[in-house]
Each structure stands twice: as C-alpha cells, then as structure tokens.
Enzyme design. Structure first.
Site, mmCIF file in Angstrom:
data_model
loop_
_atom_site.group_PDB
_atom_site.id
_atom_site.type_symbol
_atom_site.label_atom_id
_atom_site.label_comp_id
_atom_site.label_asym_id
_atom_site.label_seq_id
_atom_site.Cartn_x
_atom_site.Cartn_y
_atom_site.Cartn_z
ATOM 1 N N GLY A 1 -0.437 2.525 -12.814
ATOM 2 C CA GLY A 1 -1.604 1.863 -12.245
ATOM 3 C C GLY A 1 -1.428 1.739 -10.749
ATOM 4 N N GLN B 1 -3.314 -1.856 -2.612
ATOM 5 C CA GLN B 1 -2.053 -1.142 -2.378
ATOM 6 C C GLN B 1 -2.252 0.070 -1.472
ATOM 7 O OE1 GLN B 1 -1.128 -1.084 -6.833
ATOM 8 N NE2 GLN B 1 0.920 -1.281 -5.934
ATOM 9 N N CYS C 1 6.463 -2.268 -9.675
ATOM 10 C CA CYS C 1 5.257 -2.145 -8.868
ATOM 11 C C CYS C 1 5.544 -1.197 -7.719
ATOM 12 C CB CYS C 1 4.870 -3.523 -8.335
ATOM 13 S SG CYS C 1 3.385 -3.501 -7.335
ATOM 14 N N LEU C 2 4.621 -0.275 -7.457
ATOM 15 C CA LEU C 2 4.855 0.711 -6.386
ATOM 16 C C LEU C 2 4.954 0.034 -5.018
ATOM 17 C CD1 LEU C 2 2.556 3.669 -7.515
ATOM 18 C CD2 LEU C 2 4.966 3.264 -8.017
ATOM 19 N N HIS D 1 -1.658 -6.662 -14.758
ATOM 20 C CA HIS D 1 -0.880 -6.447 -13.534
ATOM 21 C C HIS D 1 -1.790 -5.987 -12.388
ATOM 22 C CE1 HIS D 1 2.856 -4.807 -11.384
ATOM 23 N NE2 HIS D 1 1.847 -4.320 -10.695
ATOM 24 N N GLU D 2 -2.637 -4.998 -12.672
ATOM 25 C CA GLU D 2 -3.515 -4.445 -11.631
ATOM 26 C C GLU D 2 -4.590 -5.441 -11.234
ATOM 27 O OE1 GLU D 2 -2.467 -1.889 -10.126
ATOM 28 O OE2 GLU D 2 -0.970 -1.400 -11.643
ATOM 29 N N HIS E 1 -3.488 -7.806 -8.640
ATOM 30 C CA HIS E 1 -3.480 -7.262 -7.277
ATOM 31 C C HIS E 1 -4.789 -7.578 -6.544
ATOM 32 C CE1 HIS E 1 0.207 -5.011 -6.663
ATOM 33 N NE2 HIS E 1 0.092 -4.396 -7.822
HETATM 34 ZN ZN LIG Z 1 1.643 -3.434 -8.790
#
Ligand SMILES: [Zn+2]
Length: 167
Positions: free
Chosen positions: A43, A48, A86-87, A128-129, A132
């Site tokens: 994701g 991000q 997480c990226l 999770h997304e 963000h």
């Molecule tokens: Zn993340």
C-alpha cells in the site's frame, strides 16, 4: 520521479484533504504503482508522495486498487495482531493491533462508489493506509515500551532524511 517521503517530513503528519478532482488521482496511478511495487509495498498513500489528498493505492494479493475518499463505516471490536512496516519508515517492523474486519466505502479513480467488507490482511492494509490520510503512522499505535525500543532506529531515520534533504 518522486521519492517516498520519510519519517520527519511534515506532510506525513498533516490531515489530508478530500479529492474533488479525480483527474489528479488518475494522473498519479502509474507513478504510485511503480513506487509501491518497486519497494515491495502492499500500500502507498498520497501523503507519502508529498500529496496531501485522501487517496491511496493497495494490493492485498488480489490486484491493484485505487482507494479515494475512503470511509470506515464499521469496524470489528475484535482485534488481531500482525507485523507491519511502512515505506516511509524503512526497515522498521512491529506488531500492531488492528480490527479484524472493517466495512468500508470509497471511490475509485473515476469517482464511482464501492462498499466492501474487508477481513484479515486486506483490513489491515486498509486501516494502515487510511491512517496515513489522518497523519497517523503505524508506530503511533505502539505502547510506550515498544516505542522506546525503536527510538534509536527512528532517530537515525529522521537524521538520514535531513542529510538527504540538505544535499
Ligand atoms: Zn505506511
């Protein structure tokens, strides 16, 4: 090509704005997909990429989906613990509690509405997304003990980001 924003970047802590112009979302699909798959992510949310709008891409193993203006309509009281990364917080992984299922509504990149019941892994990615978009990161769900254990690692990531930005 844009880079994935790293912990310490203020855009990751902002509450994102609803999407009204869907052409912006459509124009970013390819870039988002490339970044997400290249980094082995499941994701990736607009903040991000430095874009403070309410959309994200995800792939729970059933194919890539764009999720725009998502809402969580209902969530299970029952929680499930699973490992997340997480990226935007490279190489940090931790066990996070999430609702076992969520009933969600969202728009796709063309503005059509969808309603779905997501379970397990899909529900975890979505939660999770979705976080963000409200400026919440998975490390915020850790208790103080777990957070303290990661503090040196998180500090290093933030310092690395600064160095990279100042170049
Ligand atoms: Zn993340």
């Amino acid at each position: 090509m844009v880079n994935v924003r790293i912990l310490g970047d203020p855009v990751l802590r902002k509450k994102a704005e609803p999407v009204t112009d869907f052409s912006i979302v459509r124009s970013l699909i390819e870039e988002l997909k490339i970044l997400m798959y290249q980094e082995d992510g499941v994701g990736l949310a607009a903040p991000q990429l430095g874009i403070s709008l309410r959309f994200f891409g995800m792939d729970d193993g059933t194919g890539f989906k764009m999720i725009v203006n998502p809402e969580i309509l209902e969530r299970a009281d029952e929680k499930e613990t699973g490992e997340e990364g997480c990226l935007s917080i490279p190489n940090v992984f931790a066990d996070i509690e999430r609702s076992r299922w969520v009933r969600v509504r969202y728009q796709d990149e063309h503005g059509s509405y969808h309603e779905e019941l997501l379970q397990g892994y899909s529900a975890r990615i979505f939660q999770h997304e979705y976080d963000h978009l409200d400026g919440i990161l998975f490390i915020d769900h850790l208790d103080s003990k777990a957070r303290t254990a990661l503090s040196q690692q998180l500090k290093k990531i933030m310092e690395g980001r600064k160095k990279y930005q100042e170049k």
